[in-house]
Structures are given as structure tokens and as C-alpha cells.
Design a protein around this motif. Structure first.
Motif, PDB file in Angstrom:
ATOM      1  N   PRO A   4       0.840  -1.205   0.000  1.00  0.00           N
ATOM      2  CA  PRO A   4       0.000   0.000   0.000  1.00  0.00           C
ATOM      3  C   PRO A   4       0.876   1.256   0.000  1.00  0.00           C
ATOM      4  CG  PRO A   4       0.014  -1.015   2.171  1.00  0.00           C
ATOM      5  CD  PRO A   4       0.734  -1.963   1.255  1.00  0.00           C
ATOM      6  N   TYR A   5       0.382   2.302  -0.639  1.00  0.00           N
ATOM      7  CA  TYR A   5       1.116   3.563  -0.723  1.00  0.00           C
ATOM      8  C   TYR A   5       0.268   4.681  -0.145  1.00  0.00           C
ATOM      9  CZ  TYR A   5       3.972   0.860  -3.941  1.00  0.00           C
ATOM     10  OH  TYR A   5       4.756  -0.115  -4.487  1.00  0.00           O
ATOM     11  N   LYS A   6       0.940   5.666   0.397  1.00  0.00           N
ATOM     12  CA  LYS A   6       0.252   6.798   0.990  1.00  0.00           C
ATOM     13  C   LYS A   6      -0.413   7.674  -0.066  1.00  0.00           C
ATOM     14  CE  LYS A   6       1.124  11.073   3.566  1.00  0.00           C
ATOM     15  NZ  LYS A   6       2.164  11.937   4.201  1.00  0.00           N
ATOM     16  N   ASN A   7       0.266   7.887  -1.176  1.00  0.00           N
ATOM     17  CA  ASN A   7      -0.183   8.871  -2.164  1.00  0.00           C
ATOM     18  C   ASN A   7      -0.811   8.273  -3.418  1.00  0.00           C
ATOM     19  OD1 ASN A   7       0.841  11.450  -0.922  1.00  0.00           O
ATOM     20  ND2 ASN A   7       2.758  10.280  -0.993  1.00  0.00           N
ATOM     21  N   PHE A   8      -0.843   6.937  -3.499  1.00  0.00           N
ATOM     22  CA  PHE A   8      -1.374   6.289  -4.691  1.00  0.00           C
ATOM     23  C   PHE A   8      -2.204   5.071  -4.300  1.00  0.00           C
ATOM     24  CE2 PHE A   8       2.746   8.183  -5.633  1.00  0.00           C
ATOM     25  CZ  PHE A   8       2.420   9.039  -6.682  1.00  0.00           C
ATOM     26  N   ASP A   9      -3.296   4.876  -5.011  1.00  0.00           N
ATOM     27  CA  ASP A   9      -4.030   3.621  -4.935  1.00  0.00           C
ATOM     28  C   ASP A   9      -3.571   2.757  -6.101  1.00  0.00           C
ATOM     29  OD1 ASP A   9      -5.691   3.737  -2.670  1.00  0.00           O
ATOM     30  OD2 ASP A   9      -7.082   5.071  -3.694  1.00  0.00           O
ATOM     31  N   VAL A  10      -3.155   1.542  -5.812  1.00  0.00           N
ATOM     32  CA  VAL A  10      -2.648   0.658  -6.867  1.00  0.00           C
ATOM     33  C   VAL A  10      -3.406  -0.662  -6.811  1.00  0.00           C
ATOM     34  CG1 VAL A  10      -0.623  -0.426  -7.887  1.00  0.00           C
ATOM     35  CG2 VAL A  10      -0.372   1.712  -6.594  1.00  0.00           C
ATOM     36  N   ASN A  11      -3.965  -1.055  -7.954  1.00  0.00           N
ATOM     37  CA  ASN A  11      -4.707  -2.315  -8.030  1.00  0.00           C
ATOM     38  C   ASN A  11      -4.263  -3.101  -9.256  1.00  0.00           C
ATOM     39  OD1 ASN A  11      -6.966  -2.261  -5.861  1.00  0.00           O
ATOM     40  ND2 ASN A  11      -7.017  -0.214  -6.753  1.00  0.00           N
ATOM     41  N   TYR A  12      -4.202  -4.407  -9.064  1.00  0.00           N
ATOM     42  CA  TYR A  12      -3.832  -5.314 -10.153  1.00  0.00           C
ATOM     43  C   TYR A  12      -5.033  -6.167 -10.522  1.00  0.00           C
ATOM     44  CZ  TYR A  12      -1.520  -9.280 -12.490  1.00  0.00           C
ATOM     45  OH  TYR A  12      -1.155 -10.271 -13.377  1.00  0.00           O
TER      46      TYR A  12
END
Length: 280
Positions: A4-12
Motif C-alpha cells: 500500500p502507498y500513501k499517495n497512490f491507490d494501486v490495483n492489479y
């Protein structure tokens, strides 16, 4: 999986062989120094994870979680404070992190994937430059694009010249670079800068549709974008040279220029319901 990132939502989405990363918006939806530092870590994580053949990947898609805004570009309060304090080192760090991010996008993060920008709302300044670094641009019909830097006597120094002069004829490129005008998605589509203009409230579904339509043609498309980059090569050194000119220009700004920058900062913060800006 990706952390998980603070500034980005990342989904695969393995069924679509797709990674979707979205810029989170806290305060003004721009590229803060913290976002840029974290994006560098995200880029490295992406390369490591998808070098593994157990995670098939063909598409890397960007977007924003801020309604009506893709990204407003540079962190003007950060620029303003750095210029007032004559802190060239802070501006150089910021500019070079921008180039790291832009070049990673341009190179598809060194992965065998096509990059797609999905634009809803405003893509201004560095936000517009970020969009242009992608292979494919899909924009909502209501999206707006602008390079407003000349309003405070500066220029877009994080890729605009390199991308526009490669993607468009020189007259069209110079118009966008020089005018500071706001362009709609339809107009830029006619100029050949935007690949698909959509009238949809669900941009992601339109991206999935685009991918489904082109899936059988992926081998050609992937080779097509690689070949364009070979015919019109862009070296990172070019981007760094131009962004160093940008740093020089920042240090030459006069008080009247900074006042105009301050007015834009105040307008952005009023729109986001923020009172007063903090020099960094």
C-alpha cells in the motif's frame, strides 16, 4: 503483491493483465515532493513485481481519485517558498524527481506493457505533461488540458516540449506551449494528441472496453509504440537538460512573477477549501 502507498491507490487486475494506479488527493491535487519520492519507490516495486512471469501484465493505466481533476501539476507553494528562499537544491531535487517519474512512464517502467492515461477533469501543467508521457490517452469529453506556466512568466519544464514537438506538427505544438489556453478533449483529439474521447461516467469501464477491443492486436500495438519511440527517440538527458533550464528560470523570476504565482496558489486553495498556504 504491491504494497500500500500513501499517495497512490494501486490495483492489479490479472484477468485484464492490467495495473491501475490512481493519484490520491489530499489538499491541492498536484505533484508534491512526497508524491514524487513515493512514486520513485512505486516505480521500482512495479518493475520487480512484474518481472515475475506469474504476474502477467500488458497494460499500465493511470487515473485520479479527485473528482473533476486529473492533476494540477507542479506544487506551486513549494516552488514559491523555494524561490523566495533562494533554495536551488530543493528545486533541482523536485525537477529531477519529476523527470524520473515522466521517463519511467514513457519507458513503460521497463516492462513489456502499454501505458494508458485516463483523464477526467483538469490536467494542467505537470498533470498534462504526465498524461503525454503515456502511449495512449483516453479522455472524458469534459476533460480540460492546459499549460498555464507562462501566466507567471515560467515555462513547462517537465516534458511538454519533448512530447508535443514529437507528437504534433511544430505549429500546433508551439500554439499549445505558448498560448496558455485551455483545450478540450475533442479539440486535442482532432489535433491527434488524444487517442479516444469518451462520454462516460465510468472511465475505467471504457478502458476495459478499449483493452478488450485491442487484446487480439496487442502484439502489433506494443511493437507500434516501441517503433515510434525508436523513430523519434527521447533520451532522459534531453528531459534533464530542459528541466535544468526550468530551475534556472525559477531562480530568475521577479517579484511581479511571484505575485502572479501567489494569486494562482490562492485560487487553487480556495477551490479546495484550504485557508492559506505554507512555505516549505
Amino acid at each position: 503483491m504491491l504494497k500500500p502507498y500513501k499517495n497512490f491507490d494501486v490495483n492489479y487486475f490479472p484477468e485484464n493483465e492490467l495495473v491501475l494506479w490512481k493519484i490520491k488527493s489530499e489538499g491541492i491535487p498536484n505533484f508534491s515532493i512526497d508524491k514524487l519520492r513515493e512514486f520513485k519507490r512505486f516505480s521500482e516495486d512495479l518493475k520487480v513485481m512484474f518481472a515475475d512471469e506469474n504476474y502477467p501484465l500488458k497494460y499500465i493505466v493511470s487515473g485520479s481519485d479527485c473528482d473533476g481533476i486529473y492533476n494540477l501539476g507542479g506544487d506551486l507553494p513549494y516552488f514559491y517558498g523555494s524561490i523566495l528562499n533562494r533554495d536551488r537544491a530543493k528545486l533541482e531535487e523536485y525537477a529531477h524527481l519529476c523527470i524520473d517519474a515522466i521517463y519511467n512512464m514513457y519507458c513503460s517502467f521497463d516492462l513489456p506493457a502499454i501505458t494508458i492515461a485516463t483523464v477526467e477533469g483538469k490536467a494542467y501543467g505537470g498533470g498534462f505533461e504526465c498524461v503525454m508521457a503515456h502511449d495512449v490517452i483516453i479522455a472524458d469529453a469534459q476533460a480540460q488540458f492546459c499549460l498555464p506556466e507562462n501566466k507567471f512568466n515560467l515555462f513547462p519544464g517537465m516534458g511538454a516540449y519533448s512530447f508535443l514537438c514529437r507528437k504534433l506538427n511544430i505549429n500546433a505544438a508551439m500554439e499549445i506551449l505558448y498560448s496558455g489556453s485551455v483545450y478540450g478533449a475533442e479539440e486535442l483529439g482532432k489535433k491527434g494528441l488524444i487517442d479516444r474521447v469518451i462520454a462516460s461516467e465510468n472511465t475505467l469501464s471504457s478502458v476495459v472496453q478499449y483493452i478488450e477491443e485491442s487484446r487480439s492486436n496487442f502484439n502489433f500495438q506494443s511493437a507500434h509504440y516501441k517503433s515510434i519511440k525508436r523513430v523519434f527517440p527521447l533520451q532522459k538527458s534531453e528531459l534533464l537538460d530542459i528541466t535544468n533550464i526550468w530551475v534556472d528560470s525559477c531562480m530568475q523570476m521577479e517579484q511581479a512573477d511571484l505575485r502572479r504565482m501567489e494569486l494562482i496558489i490562492n485560487a487553487q486553495q480556495r477551490r479546495m477549501g484550504i485557508k492559506g498556504y505554507t512555505l516549505q
